[in-house]
Design a protein around this motif. Structure first.
Motif, PDB file in Angstrom:
ATOM      1  N   LEU A   1       5.663  -3.931  -7.334  1.00  0.00           N
ATOM      2  CA  LEU A   1       6.255  -3.528  -6.058  1.00  0.00           C
ATOM      3  C   LEU A   1       5.252  -3.614  -4.910  1.00  0.00           C
ATOM      4  CD1 LEU A   1       8.322  -0.439  -7.269  1.00  0.00           C
ATOM      5  CD2 LEU A   1       9.155  -2.753  -6.822  1.00  0.00           C
ATOM      6  N   VAL A   2       4.003  -3.222  -5.185  1.00  0.00           N
ATOM      7  CA  VAL A   2       2.983  -3.287  -4.137  1.00  0.00           C
ATOM      8  C   VAL A   2       2.723  -4.740  -3.753  1.00  0.00           C
ATOM      9  CG1 VAL A   2       0.579  -2.798  -3.556  1.00  0.00           C
ATOM     10  CG2 VAL A   2       1.912  -1.123  -4.844  1.00  0.00           C
ATOM     11  N   ASP A   3       2.648  -5.626  -4.742  1.00  0.00           N
ATOM     12  CA  ASP A   3       2.449  -7.049  -4.470  1.00  0.00           C
ATOM     13  C   ASP A   3       3.601  -7.597  -3.637  1.00  0.00           C
ATOM     14  OD1 ASP A   3       1.300  -9.635  -4.649  1.00  0.00           O
ATOM     15  OD2 ASP A   3       2.609 -10.118  -6.334  1.00  0.00           O
ATOM     16  N   MET A   4       4.800  -7.096  -3.875  1.00  0.00           N
ATOM     17  CA  MET A   4       5.966  -7.518  -3.107  1.00  0.00           C
ATOM     18  C   MET A   4       5.798  -7.156  -1.632  1.00  0.00           C
ATOM     19  SD  MET A   4       9.980  -6.521  -3.750  1.00  0.00           S
ATOM     20  CE  MET A   4       9.707  -4.781  -3.387  1.00  0.00           C
ATOM     21  N   ILE A   5       5.305  -5.937  -1.371  1.00  0.00           N
ATOM     22  CA  ILE A   5       5.075  -5.501   0.006  1.00  0.00           C
ATOM     23  C   ILE A   5       3.970  -6.335   0.657  1.00  0.00           C
ATOM     24  CG2 ILE A   5       4.271  -3.603   1.459  1.00  0.00           C
ATOM     25  CD1 ILE A   5       7.050  -3.137   0.403  1.00  0.00           C
ATOM     26  N   VAL A   6       2.872  -6.539  -0.062  1.00  0.00           N
ATOM     27  CA  VAL A   6       1.732  -7.285   0.479  1.00  0.00           C
ATOM     28  C   VAL A   6       2.122  -8.720   0.791  1.00  0.00           C
ATOM     29  CG1 VAL A   6      -0.557  -8.204  -0.065  1.00  0.00           C
ATOM     30  CG2 VAL A   6       0.011  -5.842  -0.662  1.00  0.00           C
ATOM     31  N   ARG A   7       2.850  -9.349  -0.144  1.00  0.00           N
ATOM     32  CA  ARG A   7       3.238 -10.747   0.053  1.00  0.00           C
ATOM     33  C   ARG A   7       4.198 -10.887   1.235  1.00  0.00           C
ATOM     34  NH1 ARG A   7       5.303 -14.141  -5.055  1.00  0.00           N
ATOM     35  NH2 ARG A   7       3.396 -13.211  -5.863  1.00  0.00           N
ATOM     36  N   GLY A   8       5.152  -9.971   1.324  1.00  0.00           N
ATOM     37  CA  GLY A   8       6.100 -10.023   2.432  1.00  0.00           C
ATOM     38  C   GLY A   8       5.408  -9.806   3.772  1.00  0.00           C
ATOM     39  N   THR A   9       4.420  -8.901   3.786  1.00  0.00           N
ATOM     40  CA  THR A   9       3.682  -8.624   5.018  1.00  0.00           C
ATOM     41  C   THR A   9       2.860  -9.827   5.453  1.00  0.00           C
ATOM     42  OG1 THR A   9       3.519  -6.294   4.410  1.00  0.00           O
ATOM     43  CG2 THR A   9       2.018  -7.088   6.117  1.00  0.00           C
ATOM     44  N   LYS A  10       2.213 -10.496   4.487  1.00  0.00           N
ATOM     45  CA  LYS A  10       1.420 -11.682   4.817  1.00  0.00           C
ATOM     46  C   LYS A  10       2.319 -12.749   5.435  1.00  0.00           C
ATOM     47  CE  LYS A  10      -1.722 -15.171   2.968  1.00  0.00           C
ATOM     48  NZ  LYS A  10      -1.026 -16.259   3.676  1.00  0.00           N
TER      49      LYS A  10
ATOM     50  N   LYS B   1       3.253   0.625   1.129  1.00  0.00           N
ATOM     51  CA  LYS B   1       2.405   0.406  -0.044  1.00  0.00           C
ATOM     52  C   LYS B   1       2.113   1.722  -0.759  1.00  0.00           C
ATOM     53  CE  LYS B   1      -1.239  -2.145   0.548  1.00  0.00           C
ATOM     54  NZ  LYS B   1      -2.433  -2.743   1.229  1.00  0.00           N
ATOM     55  N   ALA B   2       1.803   2.767   0.024  1.00  0.00           N
ATOM     56  CA  ALA B   2       1.505   4.074  -0.586  1.00  0.00           C
ATOM     57  C   ALA B   2       2.716   4.604  -1.333  1.00  0.00           C
ATOM     58  CB  ALA B   2       1.079   5.058   0.502  1.00  0.00           C
ATOM     59  N   TYR B   3       3.902   4.485  -0.731  1.00  0.00           N
ATOM     60  CA  TYR B   3       5.122   4.948  -1.394  1.00  0.00           C
ATOM     61  C   TYR B   3       5.359   4.174  -2.687  1.00  0.00           C
ATOM     62  CZ  TYR B   3       6.762   7.748   2.628  1.00  0.00           C
ATOM     63  OH  TYR B   3       6.908   8.706   3.602  1.00  0.00           O
ATOM     64  N   MET B   4       5.179   2.860  -2.642  1.00  0.00           N
ATOM     65  CA  MET B   4       5.436   2.041  -3.821  1.00  0.00           C
ATOM     66  C   MET B   4       4.449   2.338  -4.941  1.00  0.00           C
ATOM     67  SD  MET B   4       8.158   0.449  -3.220  1.00  0.00           S
ATOM     68  CE  MET B   4       9.181   0.025  -1.804  1.00  0.00           C
ATOM     69  N   GLU B   5       3.198   2.593  -4.585  1.00  0.00           N
ATOM     70  CA  GLU B   5       2.206   2.952  -5.605  1.00  0.00           C
ATOM     71  C   GLU B   5       2.588   4.261  -6.293  1.00  0.00           C
ATOM     72  OE1 GLU B   5      -1.479   2.940  -3.496  1.00  0.00           O
ATOM     73  OE2 GLU B   5      -1.791   0.783  -3.767  1.00  0.00           O
ATOM     74  N   ILE B   6       3.083   5.222  -5.523  1.00  0.00           N
ATOM     75  CA  ILE B   6       3.513   6.493  -6.110  1.00  0.00           C
ATOM     76  C   ILE B   6       4.722   6.270  -7.017  1.00  0.00           C
ATOM     77  CG2 ILE B   6       4.545   8.746  -5.598  1.00  0.00           C
ATOM     78  CD1 ILE B   6       2.816   8.781  -3.028  1.00  0.00           C
ATOM     79  N   LEU B   7       5.643   5.432  -6.586  1.00  0.00           N
ATOM     80  CA  LEU B   7       6.817   5.155  -7.411  1.00  0.00           C
ATOM     81  C   LEU B   7       6.423   4.524  -8.739  1.00  0.00           C
ATOM     82  CD1 LEU B   7       9.586   3.739  -5.009  1.00  0.00           C
ATOM     83  CD2 LEU B   7       9.600   5.894  -6.265  1.00  0.00           C
ATOM     84  N   GLU B   8       5.463   3.599  -8.685  1.00  0.00           N
ATOM     85  CA  GLU B   8       5.066   2.888  -9.904  1.00  0.00           C
ATOM     86  C   GLU B   8       4.265   3.766 -10.868  1.00  0.00           C
ATOM     87  OE1 GLU B   8       3.325  -0.979  -9.791  1.00  0.00           O
ATOM     88  OE2 GLU B   8       4.389  -1.514  -7.955  1.00  0.00           O
ATOM     89  N   HIS B   9       3.380   4.598 -10.306  1.00  0.00           N
ATOM     90  CA  HIS B   9       2.421   5.319 -11.155  1.00  0.00           C
ATOM     91  C   HIS B   9       2.649   6.826 -11.226  1.00  0.00           C
ATOM     92  CE1 HIS B   9       0.360   1.519 -11.309  1.00  0.00           C
ATOM     93  NE2 HIS B   9       0.236   1.489  -9.985  1.00  0.00           N
TER      94      HIS B   9
END
Length: 213
Positions: free
Chosen positions: A85-94, A200-208
């Motif tokens: 999920l974090v990679d999804m946010i990073v890739r979309g932002t780039k 990104k912070a929200y997605m990291e919390i969701l994943e971990h």
């Protein structure tokens, strides 16, 4: 009865869209003037109203056109399934940042349109909401693709997980709109990087999770 489509000259439409995008991006919905747009597009003001019915109609058409520009210029690599999920946010932002550098008016228009939608006429707000819902529908499919690559707990229902992640998207969007209601200085993705970091912070919390194991 279905409203009859008005034939439009493609070259004039292209000039109108370019002029309208610049005007709405720099002056906002209320500050943009249709007579200025007409002059910059080298068409009559009457033609703009003939094609789009009103300033509201022109604004929505410009947003739709700009959204299509984004779709048409997407690098096929963006469709590769992100690792998480974090990679999804990073890739979309780039991608959005790259697009913003090559299409500054289009990016500024969309940031302002969605960030300040509460100040737009009610009819435009409704249409903007419909466009946002279409974007979320696309995001849902991307989220499902990402989840298929991740080891979900077997007792979890995928549809519920997708709903949760979309709920986070909506929360971030609400925070973005609240910020834009107080600040009107966003020009590019760099000016709203805090939104990306928040997502990104929200997605990291969701994943971990947030409970220490």
């Amino acid at each position: 009865m279905t409203k009859k489509e008005i034939p439009k000259d493609p070259q004039k439409v292209a000039r109108i869209m370019q002029a309208a995008c610049h005007a709405f991006a720099t002056a906002g919905y209320r500050g943009a003037k249709t007579d200025v747009i007409a002059a910059d597009a080298d068409v009559s003001k009457g033609l703009i109203f003939h094609y789009y019915g009103s300033k509201q109609g022109l604004y929505v058409a410009t947003i739709q056109h700009t959204t299509q520009v984004i779709i048409d210029t997407i690098d096929p690599a963006i469709y590769d399934v992100p690792a998480d999920l974090v990679d999804m946010i990073v890739r979309g932002t780039k991608y959005k940042s790259d697009f913003g550098r090559s299409h500054p008016d289009e990016m500024r228009l969309l940031i302002n349109a969605y960030g300040e939608s509460a100040h737009l006429p009610a009819a435009v707000q409704k249409q903007m909401r419909a466009l946002y819902d279409q974007t979320i529908a696309t995001s849902r499919q991307m989220i499902r693709n990402v989840l298929k690559q991740m080891p979900l707990r077997p007792e979890l229902d995928e549809a519920t997980v997708v709903d949760l992640i979309v709920g986070v998207y909506n929360q971030v969007f609400s925070e973005f709109q609240a910020h834009m209601a107080k600040h009107h200085d966003a020009q590019s993705m760099a000016d709203v990087q805090w939104v990306v970091e928040r997502a990104k912070a929200y997605m990291e919390i969701l994943e971990h999770g947030f409970v220490q194991r």
